[in-house]
Design a protein around this motif. Structure first.
Motif: not given
Length: 195
Positions: A97-123
């Motif tokens: 459940f991603a509010n942001a794009r990456q776990y860290g160290n560049g691992a982009l689990i949810a490349p389309q996630a945005r921290v201000d779109d009012g939604r979670l990206d479910v991967v």
């Protein structure tokens, strides 16, 4: 990283002192707030391993060690996932459940996630054999996970995971447990940041 702040603390504080204020979302999973990523499955198992190991330092090397140990022993369990009212049965390697794009160290689990779109990206990454997992790691770091068969990504205001017995999960890397149903939702504009 997601807010574009410097990784060096002094530089980050200097930026914060002059940056404009803006609101970002929070996610909530099982009653716990998070600002980056939360989830169940393999990533939760890694978080629990970190906590049990007693290592205070995270870092890429410790993450690789704990992830490899988890990969060798992790067994996916059937779950029911509901996303904005649509329910399906899954056997995931992980659900993020991603509010942001990456776990860290560049691992982009949810490349389309945005921290201000009012939604979670479910991967959802379907369970797979170890060689298949290892073969797909480059796609994770290139931001191309959505092109991998057995991976789904969707935006949602709310979701929930249900499973018999205990559900191990993490919120921003902190290990948690629940039983029965684990609700997830976005809290739009919950945090004021200087970035």
């Amino acid at each position: 990283r997601e807010l574009g702040l410097p990784l060096e603390p002094r530089a980050a504080f200097e930026r914060a002192l002059v940056a404009r204020r803006r609101r970002i979302d929070a996610g909530e999973l099982g009653g716990h707030l998070f600002f980056n990523i939360a989830g169940v499955g393999l990533a939760a198992d890694v978080a629990h391993r970190f906590a049990a190991s007693g290592h205070a330092r995270r870092g890429m090397s410790m993450y690789v060690v704990q992830s490899l140990a988890a990969l060798l022993s992790y067994r996916a369990t059937p779950m029911t996932l509901t996303v904005d009212g649509a329910t399906r049965d899954v056997r995931p390697l992980l659900i993020a459940f991603a509010n942001a794009r990456q776990y860290g160290n560049g691992a982009l689990i949810a490349p389309q996630a945005r921290v201000d779109d009012g939604r979670l990206d479910v991967v959802v990454v379907d369970d797979r054999w170890l060689p298949g997992i290892i073969r797909r790691v480059p796609a994770l770091f290139r931001g191309e996970l959505a092109t991998v068969p057995g991976v789904s990504m969707e935006k949602a205001a709310g979701a929930q995971v249900s499973a018999p017995g205990t559900i191990r999960y993490h919120v921003d890397g902190q290990p948690c447990e629940a039983t029965g149903t684990l609700p997830a939702n976005a809290r739009a504009g919950a945090l004021l940041v200087c970035a």
